[in-house]
Design a protein around this motif. Structure first.
Motif, PDB file in Angstrom:
ATOM      1  N   LYS A 272       0.827  -1.210   0.000  1.00 43.46           N
ATOM      2  CA  LYS A 272       0.000   0.000   0.000  1.00 43.46           C
ATOM      3  C   LYS A 272       0.859   1.256   0.000  1.00 43.46           C
ATOM      4  CE  LYS A 272      -2.218  -1.126   3.753  1.00 43.46           C
ATOM      5  NZ  LYS A 272      -3.165  -1.037   4.891  1.00 43.46           N
ATOM      6  N   THR A 390      -5.594  -4.549  -1.390  1.00 42.04           N
ATOM      7  CA  THR A 390      -5.572  -3.081  -1.286  1.00 42.04           C
ATOM      8  C   THR A 390      -4.431  -2.489  -2.101  1.00 42.04           C
ATOM      9  OG1 THR A 390      -6.412  -3.335   0.972  1.00 42.04           O
ATOM     10  CG2 THR A 390      -5.602  -1.164   0.335  1.00 42.04           C
ATOM     11  N   ALA A 391      -3.277  -3.141  -2.097  1.00 40.69           N
ATOM     12  CA  ALA A 391      -2.130  -2.631  -2.857  1.00 40.69           C
ATOM     13  C   ALA A 391      -2.423  -2.642  -4.351  1.00 40.69           C
ATOM     14  CB  ALA A 391      -0.888  -3.471  -2.553  1.00 40.69           C
TER      15      ALA A 391
END
Length: 416
Positions: A272, A390-391
Motif C-alpha cells: 500500500k 488493497t495494494a
C-alpha cells in the motif's frame, strides 16, 4: 682436562655466537617516509590550484568545496604533536582519504603518493570516513521526520517527475568485497560474487535520504528491506508519513484520494505504501504500459544516483579488501559526500551528461554515462508471492490517474 686458556676461548666463542643470533634492529621509519613534506602529493595540489579541472579530477570536488569540507572535518581528525614526532595534519589525512575513495587503490599503493605508511593509512582512512559521515549527515543526509518534510519531497517529485504523493525512489545494490577469513559462503550472492548490500532511498534531486548498509550478499534480496530499521518503522507507522489525501488537481466530484508511497522495482514487494511496475508478462494493455513508464521514470532517479556514486568514487569498482566494519565506514562516507557535492558543486560533480535524458518527440531515453558504466550489481527480483488486494487497488488508481487528470502530453510516445 681443560686449561684456563681453553675456558677463555670458549667464553669468547659463546659471546660471538650470541652477537650473531641477536636480531638486527629495524629502522623506526624508512628514510623516504620521513620526507613527507618534500614528496607528498599535497605539493602537487599546490600546482593543481592553477588547473581547476585537474584538481577536481584528483579529489572529486573543486577547491572551494574541499576547503569548506576541510574546515568542517578538521576538529574531528586533528591529532596532537608529540616529542617523538609531528602529527599528520588534517589536510594530509583528508586528501589521502579522498584520493583513496576516488581511486580504490590499496594502502600499499597509496603510500607512495601520500608518503604515509600503509599501517598509518589503515587507521587514518577509516577514522576520516567516520568523521566525514558524522559531520555531513547532520545537514546533508537528513531523513525526514515530520509530515511537512515528507510533503516537500512529494511536491518535488510531482514537479520534476510528474509522480504525485511520491516520497522517494528505493533500491539496493550489491557492493563487491573480498570476504573476511573463515566467512565461508556468508557473503556469496546470486551473481556468484561476494558482496554486502547497500539499500538507499533517493529524493527527486538524486540525493540520498537514507542509506542502510551491511546486509550480507547471501541473504535473499527480497528480504533485504525486512532487515532494516526503516522497514521496522514503516510497519509500525512510526515515520510520520502523511495519511492519504486528495491529489491537488483531481476533480472535486469523485476525487483521487491516494496514499503517499515509495517507488521501487521488482526486487521489492507491492504494498500500500510501495508502488512498482507491472512485470513484462502482465503488460496486456496500453494503460498498464503507461503506468510502467510513469513509475519507472520516477524510479530511475535512484539508478542515476547509484551510477554517479560509483563513477565518482571508484572504490566501488574494486573488490573492497577491508574488514566489514571499515567497508561500512567507506560506504556511508561516500554517500554523505555525494549529497554534499550534489548540494555544493552540482555542475562540476554531476554535469547533465550523468543523467538519463528523455527525447519526448521520439519517445526514446538516452542513458547517462554513469548509469551505463555502473558496476554495482542490482538486487535479484522477488518471487511473485501474494499481494494484498488493497495494494493492487491503489496501483490501479494511480494507473487510472496517469491517463486522466495526471496525463502528460508525451507519455504516449514512450508506449510501443
Amino acid at each position: 682436562m681443560l686449561t684456563m686458556e681453553d675456558y677463555d676461548a670458549l667464553a669468547i666463542l659463546g659471546l660471538v655466537m650470541c652477537l650473531k643470533k641477536k636480531k638486527k634492529r629495524n629502522l623506526w621509519c624508512k628514510d623516504w617516509l620521513m620526507k613527507r613534506k618534500q614528496f607528498s602529493h599535497t605539493n602537487l595540489l599546490c600546482e593543481l590550484k592553477f588547473a581547476p579541472q585537474d584538481w577536481h579530477n584528483y579529489l572529486r570536488m573543486n577547491e572551494e568545496a574541499y576547503l569548506n569540507l576541510l574546515a568542517l572535518v578538521s576538529p574531528l581528525i586533528k591529532k596532537q604533536d608529540t616529542v617523538m614526532r609531528e602529527a599528520i595534519s588534517p589536510h594530509e589525512r583528508l586528501t589521502a582519504t579522498l584520493r583513496f575513495l576516488a581511486t580504490g587503490r590499496s594502502y600499499q599503493c597509496m603510500k607512495f603518493s601520500t608518503i604515509i605508511s600503509p599501517q598509518a593509512l589503515s587507521q587514518i582512512i577509516p577514522e576520516t570516513c567516520d568523521a566525514l559521515y558524522e559531520i555531513l549527515r547532520k545537514d546533508y543526509l537528513k531523513f525526514p521526520k515530520t509530515e511537512e518534510e515528507w510533503r516537500i519531497i512529494a511536491r518535488e517529485f510531482e514537479q520534476k517527475w510528474n509522480f504525485p504523493h511520491c516520497l522517494g525512489a528505493i533500491d539496493g545494490k550489491h557492493v563487491e568485497i573480498v570476504p573476511p577469513s573463515n566467512s565461508g559462503w556468508l557473503y556469496y550472492n546470486y551473481k556468484h560474487r561476494h558482496s554486502m548490500v547497500l539499500l538507499a532511498i533517493v529524493d527527486a534531486k538524486y540525493r540520498f535520504l537514507l542509506v542502510d548498509f551491511g546486509t550480507n550478499g547471501r541473504d535473499s534480496d527480497g528480504g533485504v528491506l525486512l532487515n532494516t530499521k526503516f522497514y521496522e518503522k514503516l510497519e509500525k507507522k512510526a515515520l510520520n508519513i502523511p495519511t492519504e489525501e486528495r491529489l491537488h488537481n483531481s476533480p472535486r466530484i469523485l476525487p483521487y484520494v491516494l496514499p503517499y508511497v515509495f517507488v521501487a522495482d521488482d526486487a521489492f514487494p507491492l504494498r500500500k505504501d510501495m508502488m512498482k511496475p507491472f512485470r513484462q508478462n502482465d503488460l496486456d494493455s496500453r494503460i498498464k504500459k503507461i503506468y510502467n513508464y510513469r513509475t519507472s521514470r520516477a524510479r530511475r532517479i535512484v539508478e542515476n544516483a547509484f551510477g554517479i556514486l560509483a563513477a565518482r568514487f571508484r572504490i566501488y569498482r574494486t573488490q573492497m579488501n577491508m574488514s566489514p566494519e571499515t567497508i561500512g565506514s567507506v560506504v556511508r562516507a561516500t554517500c554523505a559526500l555525494h549529497n554534499y557535492l550534489m548540494s555544493s558543486s552540482l555542475n562540476s560533480y554531476a554535469p547533465s551528461e550523468c543523467f538519463d535524458s528523455e527525447h519526448y518527440e521520439q519517445g526514446t531515453i538516452t542513458s547517462g554515462f554513469t548509469t551505463r558504466d555502473s558496476t554495482l550489481e542490482p538486487l535479484q527480483r522477488t518471487t511473485l508471492g501474494r499481494t494484498i488486494q488493497t495494494a493492487n487497488q491503489i496501483r490501479s488508481q494511480f494507473m487510472t490517474y496517469f491517463v486522466t487528470e495526471g496525463k502528460v502530453p508525451w507519455q504516449d510516445n514512450f508506449v510501443h
